[in-house]
Design a protein around this motif. Structure first.
Motif, short mmCIF file in Angstrom:
data_model
loop_
_atom_site.label_atom_id
_atom_site.label_comp_id
_atom_site.label_asym_id
_atom_site.label_seq_id
_atom_site.Cartn_x
_atom_site.Cartn_y
_atom_site.Cartn_z
N CYS A 135 0.86 -1.19 0.00
CA CYS A 135 0.00 0.00 0.00
C CYS A 135 0.89 1.24 0.00
O CYS A 135 1.77 1.39 0.86
CB CYS A 135 -0.91 0.00 1.22
N SER A 173 -0.01 4.19 0.71
CA SER A 173 -0.48 5.16 1.69
C SER A 173 0.10 4.90 3.08
O SER A 173 0.63 5.81 3.72
CB SER A 173 -2.01 5.15 1.75
N TRP A 232 -7.44 2.47 2.35
CA TRP A 232 -7.21 3.16 1.08
C TRP A 232 -7.50 2.19 -0.07
O TRP A 232 -7.18 1.00 0.00
CB TRP A 232 -5.77 3.65 1.00
N ASN A 267 -8.08 1.88 -4.65
CA ASN A 267 -7.84 2.50 -5.96
C ASN A 267 -8.26 1.51 -7.04
O ASN A 267 -8.05 0.30 -6.92
CB ASN A 267 -6.36 2.86 -6.12
#
Length: 444
Positions: free
Chosen positions: A34, A36, A68, A70
């Motif tokens: 990740c 983030s 998070w 995407n």
């Protein structure tokens, strides 16, 4: 095992048709980092085929640690032989609703505002012209609070520019929308298809070395064996390795120089794939650009006209006035076939339009398309008389005269002086073939 290998091992075929009822279509899962919180999350990859469009890769990442997520869509199709540039004169609110396929390597420009979205700055997207402007506005507004705190002058100028972009959506005055894609995979909808759209200009062009390098195509030159003489080239079938445009499996392309009676020499290239059975052929002119353009008009009066041989170069446009149909330069590429074969290729090209069939189609537009296909089929079957017009500024197209060497009463061949714009498209305005050596020596 890689993601593609996992999918192939599980399902056998990498790309499967997209279906809401298909319970076996499961994504491959990969543990990944990740960006983030820098902990491990899960990336899911789904390789699928959208009907009437193309193969795509849907990528979705989710992190359980920081929540998070995407999602991205990537084209899995092949890069086209030529780049494409769409120039649309936006004059009404209806034009803002035109559907647009924009790949990540496409550049978007609005000259009136000196505005440009460079290539590789946004992900590929299926949207509308209004959606592209909205996306640009959101991107500019994202860091405005920080700019107002650090540089009020820059923030004010950006606010002013954002206001101009929002005014474009109301179309108080016409503006130009340009979509330039070196890969040739972008698309701007023509709501009048299969008729010509006067507001939309489609230009196909050869990529520059810089554009080819950006697409990762540099160094893909063919290692052809040197030919001893022109006579050897005429008698020999050259062969080189390539990939099938349909299944991407290794295939062989054969190339042969052919003399067309009462015309000139052409180069025919044919590809046959043993894996999927796909066959394709392409024709290139073996001679120079003619001093004058050629306009060939055939009045189709009998089913036997369908057997006439045709050489359509890649610079040739086709028109059928009775159907209000026009096929621009570059479409279908170069072909050596019969009149029936070319008309069937045109019918297949119209039927493959992703915005006129399938879920994205409009009933009224689909009905108009089916009516056009029906009229075209009547011409192919010889039930309807029509005029078939080929206009080639380079003069390298040919339509068989079955009465040769006598004149054909149904065939009219006209030679004309090219316009400045046609010479510009052919690259002749900047070409100097006389006196360049002395000018170069004087410059040194």
């Amino acid at each position: 095992m890689s993601a593609l290998g996992a999918v192939e091992a599980a399902g056998g075929s990498l790309f499967r048709p997209l279906s809401a009822e298909d319970g076996e279509q499961r994504p491959a899962e990969i543990e990944s980092l990740c960006m983030s919180c820098f902990r491990n999350g899960v990336t899911r990859l789904l390789l699928t085929r959208i009907p009437f469009f193309k193969e795509i890769i849907v990528s979705s990442f989710a992190c359980d640690s920081c929540s998070w997520s995407n999602t991205e869509i990537h084209s899995a199709g092949r890069i086209q032989e030529q780049g494409v540039r769409y120039t649309l004169a936006v004059a009404s609110r209806q034009d803002m609703n035109r559907e647009v396929v924009k790949t990540d390597c496409a550049t978007t420009r609005i000259p009136e505002l000196d505005f440009e979205i460079p290539a590789f700055t946004q992900k590929g997207v299926l949207t509308t012209i209004e959606g592209i402007i909205d996306r640009a506005v959101v991107g500019l507004e994202q860091d405005q609070p920080l700019r107002r705190a650090t540089d009020q002058e820059v923030a004010s100028k950006i606010d002013e520019f954002i206001g101009k972009l929002k005014q474009l959506k109301e179309v108080h005055s016409p503006f130009t929308f340009i979509l330039d894609d070196p890969s040739g995979n972008s698309f701007v909808e023509n709501p009048h298809a299969p008729q010509k759209d006067d507001a939309l200009v489609v230009t196909r062009y050869r990529r520059t070395p810089q554009q080819a390098a950006a697409l990762g195509l540099e160094g893909e030159e063919l290692d052809e064996k040197p030919v001893d003489s022109a006579e050897d080239l005429r008698n020999e079938v050259l062969q080189f390795n390539t990939n099938c445009p349909e299944c991407n499996a290794p295939a062989d392309t054969n190339m042969k120089l052919v003399q067309i009676p009462h015309f000139k020499e052409v180069i025919i290239m044919a590809t046959n794939c043993d894996a999927c059975g796909h066959r394709t052929n392409e024709v290139k002119s073996g001679g120079a650009i003619e001093p004058h353009g050629t306009r060939i008009t055939l009045r189709i009066t009998d089913p036997s006209d369908m057997t006439r041989d045709i050489l359509k170069s890649e610079t040739c446009s086709v028109e059928i006035p009775e159907l209000e149909f026009e096929l621009g330069m570059g479409a279908l590429g170069g072909k050596f076939t019969t009149l029936e074969g070319l008309l069937k290729d045109i019918r297949e090209l119209v039927e493959r339009n992703p915005f006129t069939l399938g879920d994205s189609s409009v009933p009224s537009r689909t009905g108009k398309l089916q009516e056009f296909i029906g009229k075209l089929q009547e011409i192919i079957e010889g039930k309807t008389e029509a005029h078939f017009i080929m206009d080639d500024p380079a003069g390298n197209s040919y339509l068989q005269n079955v009465y040769a060497p006598e004149e054909d009463p149904e065939l009219k061949v006209e030679r004309y002086q090219r316009t400045f714009e046609q010479n510009e498209d052919l690259g002749l305005n900047d070409m100097k073939t006389e006196g360049y050596e002395s000018e170069g020596a004087a410059g040194r």
